[in-house]
Write a protein that holds these residues in place. Structure first.
Motif, PDB file in Angstrom:
ATOM      1  N   ASP A  36     -14.194   8.092 -30.511  1.00  0.00           N
ATOM      2  CA  ASP A  36     -15.035   7.490 -29.476  1.00  0.00           C
ATOM      3  C   ASP A  36     -16.496   7.321 -29.924  1.00  0.00           C
ATOM      4  OD1 ASP A  36     -15.250   6.350 -27.023  1.00  0.00           O
ATOM      5  OD2 ASP A  36     -15.676   8.210 -25.961  1.00  0.00           O
ATOM      6  N   LEU A  37     -16.678   6.823 -31.120  1.00  0.00           N
ATOM      7  CA  LEU A  37     -18.021   6.702 -31.706  1.00  0.00           C
ATOM      8  C   LEU A  37     -18.732   5.442 -31.196  1.00  0.00           C
ATOM      9  CD1 LEU A  37     -19.524   8.490 -33.820  1.00  0.00           C
ATOM     10  CD2 LEU A  37     -18.960   6.760 -35.504  1.00  0.00           C
ATOM     11  N   SER A  38     -19.949   5.645 -30.734  1.00  0.00           N
ATOM     12  CA  SER A  38     -20.722   4.508 -30.200  1.00  0.00           C
ATOM     13  C   SER A  38     -22.140   4.524 -30.734  1.00  0.00           C
ATOM     14  CB  SER A  38     -20.798   4.581 -28.670  1.00  0.00           C
ATOM     15  OG  SER A  38     -19.522   4.492 -28.119  1.00  0.00           O
ATOM     16  N   LYS A  39     -22.722   3.341 -30.762  1.00  0.00           N
ATOM     17  CA  LYS A  39     -24.128   3.236 -31.117  1.00  0.00           C
ATOM     18  C   LYS A  39     -24.776   2.112 -30.316  1.00  0.00           C
ATOM     19  CE  LYS A  39     -27.943   4.029 -33.311  1.00  0.00           C
ATOM     20  NZ  LYS A  39     -28.668   5.294 -33.154  1.00  0.00           N
ATOM     21  N   SER A  40     -25.874   2.465 -29.686  1.00  0.00           N
ATOM     22  CA  SER A  40     -26.623   1.443 -28.942  1.00  0.00           C
ATOM     23  C   SER A  40     -28.027   1.360 -29.505  1.00  0.00           C
ATOM     24  CB  SER A  40     -26.740   1.825 -27.465  1.00  0.00           C
ATOM     25  OG  SER A  40     -25.508   2.238 -26.982  1.00  0.00           O
TER      26      SER A  40
END
Lengths: 305, 227
Positions: free
Chosen positions: A8-12
């Motif tokens: 569940d890796l995210s980057k904003s």
């Protein structure tokens, strides 16, 4: 063992979600190709795994470790859009970065690594005199000098000439045969198709599809092409019967001189075709099965690329 | 960490700016030491450490911060901006990078001060260890502050601008505490090295502690930063 495990890796960046909840695994010995348009989030994803940028949320482990600092001496990274210390020579560059990694290479190791990437003649040359392609190769050299278990290559062949791109692809294949797991990004379908054992298609920061090349092609139900070279003399009546059969069974077909080109769904259709031609007393000179390229699959289906 | 500190140390000595600063530092030290020696010959024995090292100490106190910032303001910001940092961060921990750079910069200044003091000691015929300690700790504080500003800045030009502001503000505020009695200014003096330079060397560990705190903050900031 999962060499890479991502949860569940995210980057904003501000309000923009560049990578959106990716979960995936890469097994030992795979060449995993991450494919997507420019701006799809491939580099951001690889930069998170290699410690260049920090994730906004989610977690990942490399070589079974979730603290990336602990495995930095066991991985090799070719980051995209990197600069070099231009005042250094290629030889000193490799020595310096190896030492930072806690590895003190001998002169022979450095020279052998430079030779592996085809830079043996440029070892004393300052990097300010290097072309873009040479810098790319040096970037690969610094990534592989310590024989890492896991290799990250961000767009390894972008911007290099055709000959260098072929050399790099051969090198990736060789490294993989030596047991190294490779994770690479690319926007070049042919490149990924040629060397990757598993492919992930990224679109809008998410993995749109994932699998082996064959699995992806099956998923998108892409057809195969059978190209059959037949004898030159086919009488009109036989030709009409053949066309009628093909129309009923396969729909898509074409004649090019004495070649019959038929779109089939699976390999099992080939004996059906051959039996039919033999029944019509047609001489068969050769049969070729042509798989669609990845590019054809995705262009045809308008998926991600 | 050692490879990074050695690289930083050597690179500083290669720059023209560094050579000019070291020559200026050594020149001032030598000039004041020679004057002190002349006074000693004319007016009797004034062979105290303060007289011989006044040039070096004054140069460090007034210009030390500025020198450190001029040379090292961009040690992180420029590498992040031109992306050489991307190669470093995937080879070692960010903590090692900042600590390696801090060590390299500090060693450069220790060597520069040592060169100046060795020349002064040739005139005075004795080595002034206390001054060496004071200057080294002061410059270590400067190196850590430069790293803090560099890890906060996105570009080399940004770190240069803020570095110069800080290198002027720090001594200005410290000297202001002598004349201004406001409570917050009085508190600020305990956070800068200037106040402790005037006290005995027993207070130097406090400056070291402050420097380590600044260095730790720099590491934390750099660890959170996207490159």
């Amino acid at each position: 063992m999962n060499i890479i495990e991502v949860n569940d890796l995210s980057k904003s960046f501000g309000n923009k979600n560049v990578v959106n909840g990716i979960t995936m695994k890469v097994n030992k010995g795979e060449i995993y190709g991450f494919l997507g348009r420019n701006g799809a989030g491939k580099s951001t994803f690889i930069n998170m795994l290699t410690g260049i940028i920090n994730p906004s949320s989610g977690s990942f482990s490399l070589l079974g470790e979730d603290k990336i600092d602990r495995v930095k001496n066991r991985i090799g990274v070719l980051p995209d859009y990197s600069s070099f210390y231009d005042s250094m020579t290629a030889y000193n560059h490799l020595r310096f970065f190896s030492r930072i990694q806690g590895f003190n290479p001998t002169k022979e190791i450095i020279e052998h690594t430079l030779e592996t990437v085809g830079l043996e003649k440029a070892k004393k040359k300052k990097l300010s005199q290097f072309s873009f392609g040479m810098k790319k190769k040096l970037g690969i050299a610094q990534a592989i000098i310590n024989e890492p278990e896991l290799l990250f290559l961000d767009e390894p062949t972008s911007g290099v000439d055709v000959e260098s791109a072929i050399q790099i692809k051969e090198l990736i294949d060789k490294l993989n045969k030596n047991g190294q797991t490779i994770f690479m990004t690319s926007h070049n379908l042919n490149e990924v198709e040629d060397i990757c054992t598993k492919i992930g298609i990224m679109k809008n920061g998410e993995i749109h599809s994932e699998g082996t090349l064959r699995e992806l092609k099956t998923t998108y139900q892409s057809s195969l092409t059978a190209q059959i070279k037949v004898g030159p003399a086919i009488n009109k009546h036989a030709r009409q019967e053949i066309d009628q059969f093909l129309n009923n069974e396969f729909q898509q077909f074409d004649w090019e001189d004495n070649r019959l080109i038929v779109n089939i769904q699976e390999e099992d259709d080939i004996p059906v075709l051959i039996r039919m031609l033999i029944n019509k007393k047609i001489d068969i000179y050769s049969v070729h099965l042509i798989e669609p390229t990845l590019e054809e699959v995705f262009l045809e289906r308008d998926v991600a690329i | 960490m050692w490879a990074i500190s050695t690289h930083e140390f050597k690179n500083l000595f290669k720059s023209i700016k560094a050579i000019v600063i070291v020559v200026f530092l050594t020149g001032m030290s030598l000039l004041v030491a020679s004057l002190a020696e002349n006074f000693a010959n004319q007016f009797g024995d004034i062979n105290t450490e303060g007289h011989y090292t006044a040039g070096l100490s004054a140069t460090i106190i007034f210009f030390g911060m500025l020198f450190v910032f001029i040379l090292s303001h961009d040690t992180i910001s420029s590498e992040a901006q031109n992306r050489t940092m991307r190669f470093l961060v995937n080879k070692t921990s960010r903590r090692s990078i900042v600590m390696g750079k801090a060590l390299g910069i500090t060693l450069f200044w220790l060597t520069s001060v040592l060169i100046s003091l060795v020349i002064v000691s040739l005139v005075a015929k004795q080595f002034f260890f206390e001054t060496f300690l004071q200057c080294s700790v002061f410059l270590f504080y400067g190196a850590c502050t430069a790293l803090l500003i560099s890890s906060l800045s996105k570009k080399g030009s940004e770190s240069l601008f803020f570095g110069i502001i800080v290198s002027i503000l720090l001594p200005a505020i410290s000297f202001a505490t002598v004349f201004i009695d406001t409570v917050w200014i009085q508190w600020v003096k305990y956070l800068t090295p200037y106040y402790y330079m005037d006290l005995s060397i027993a207070y130097l560990p406090i400056v070291c502690l402050l420097s380590i705190i600044i260095l730790t903050v720099s590491i934390k900031i750099f660890e959170r930063r996207d490159l």
